[in-house]
Design an enzyme around this catalytic site. Sequence first.
Site, short mmCIF file in Angstrom:
data_model
loop_
_atom_site.label_atom_id
_atom_site.label_comp_id
_atom_site.label_asym_id
_atom_site.label_seq_id
_atom_site.Cartn_x
_atom_site.Cartn_y
_atom_site.Cartn_z
N CYS A 113 0.88 -1.18 0.00
CA CYS A 113 0.00 0.00 0.00
C CYS A 113 0.92 1.23 0.00
O CYS A 113 2.13 1.12 -0.05
CB CYS A 113 -0.93 0.00 1.21
SG CYS A 113 -0.05 0.30 2.74
N ARG B 15 4.45 -3.92 3.20
CA ARG B 15 3.49 -4.61 4.08
C ARG B 15 3.53 -6.13 3.87
O ARG B 15 2.50 -6.77 3.60
CB ARG B 15 2.08 -4.08 3.87
CG ARG B 15 1.91 -2.58 3.92
CD ARG B 15 2.11 -1.95 5.27
NE ARG B 15 1.14 -2.30 6.27
CZ ARG B 15 -0.05 -1.73 6.43
NH1 ARG B 15 -0.41 -0.79 5.60
NH2 ARG B 15 -0.87 -2.09 7.38
N LEU C 233 5.92 -12.83 8.50
CA LEU C 233 5.89 -13.22 9.92
C LEU C 233 4.59 -13.96 10.25
O LEU C 233 4.56 -14.86 11.10
CB LEU C 233 6.05 -11.99 10.81
CG LEU C 233 7.35 -11.19 10.62
CD1 LEU C 233 7.40 -10.01 11.58
CD2 LEU C 233 8.57 -12.08 10.79
N ASP D 19 0.90 5.52 13.81
CA ASP D 19 -0.40 6.00 13.31
C ASP D 19 -0.72 7.42 13.76
O ASP D 19 -1.70 8.00 13.32
CB ASP D 19 -1.53 5.07 13.75
CG ASP D 19 -1.48 3.76 13.01
OD1 ASP D 19 -2.23 2.84 13.37
OD2 ASP D 19 -0.66 3.63 12.08
#
Length: 416
Positions: free
Chosen positions: A115, A120, A124, A303
């Site tokens: 993105c 991204r 994992l 964020d």
Amino acid sequence: MDKLVIRGNGPLHGKICISGAKNAALPILMACIMPNGPIELTNVPKLADINTSCKLLNILGCETTFENGTVRIECGQRNHEAPYDLVRTMRASVLCLGPLLATLGEAKVALPGGCAIGARPVDLHLKGLEALGATFELTEGYIEGRCDGLKGAHITFDFPSVGATEHILMAASLAEGESILENCAREPEVTDLANFLNACGAKISGMGTSILTVQGVPELKGCKYKVMADRIEAGTYMVAAAITDGELFLEDCPFHEMDAVAYKLREMGVWIHEKPTGVLVRRGTELVGVDVNTRPHPGYPTDMQAQITALMCLAKGASTVEENIFENRFMHVMEMVRMGADIRIKGRTAMIRGVDRLMGAPVMASDLRASASLVLAGLAAKGTTEVRRIYHLDRGYENIEQKLNGAGADIRREKQ
Ligand code: EPZ
């Protein structure tokens, strides 16, 4: 495509109610694939990503309705395939892989693309599920997974990935035996997911620490659960109060989950006062520049990086922001420069010098939090700012223009 037309309208004053947390609701919705019996989730925010998740659950055989902030789910015969055209619109859908493997022993989920903020990858996630006994093949952009029942394992994450921790936590809940997960993400949304799973009968301990222990159970049952409040939405509106030199009361603010954000804003001169039902925020003294490094929780959250960057543009002196989580999360910077901000990027660090005023301009949203930061800049700017491609914004902020206009902003949504 819609755009927001924001006229700088002076200080904001009033009350804003904080909605349920997108980043808690999304993994919890994917976990709803696993329990047998009716589930009722309350305090779910009305967002595009939530609608996408409900659509996906219906496709996967979990009958889902969403009205007035409540999601009701009951799973019937589950379907193991999550289609590309849904997964590509919302990365978090990849989290359905583990729950499908745990319940059906097979899953076919489109590999999410990257993105705007980075590649991204989900390596994992897959490594953790393989440790629990799953095997995977990648065919035509789909991850096809199989397992003969999941078995508990001792897993140490290379990085405290929020998504990977949530993914393995869900799958391990129905694995046979004990799982010990180390170097887990400690974000509050991970704890909210663990609390939901335990409400369904899972046996998870260690919440809030980097070591989670899971005793697998044969079955999870439906339950009623209230999603936690959104600390990132709350932080965004704290900046809105400070950047407009106004005062906002943020009702239902999860202040106890916001230490790093509160610390940095107070260091800048923002006045924040906790009350029984929320938090009062205003610009205290003159804003001064600070240095921020984004880190996994309990460090400063990535964020909230774009939002504090907007505030730093109007602070006295110099600030730096080092983005250590994602490789490309400064897309908002050049748009702010078009509004008169003085920001230079060097590698992972943005260097900001405060200016007296920002000027309104047409700007382009690139991802969710960048969009929010441009709205914040527009609230403080002189003149009119048009934020385009605001579908990004609608993924993460419930009724943002209504909430801000209710506190005195002048924002109109128009067709592009
Ligand atoms: C979650 O994303 C949030 N999304 C993000 O919020 C948030 O920015 C992020 O956690 C960090 O807090 C949801 O919860 C839906 P990560 P996630 O796995 O799980 C790398 C927003 O604006 N990584 O902790 O994808 C990854 O590339 C969104 O609300 C791997 O290398 O974050 C990144 O650099 C944006 N391999 C870093 O770890 C993996 O398998 C952090 O990613 C997984 C991650």
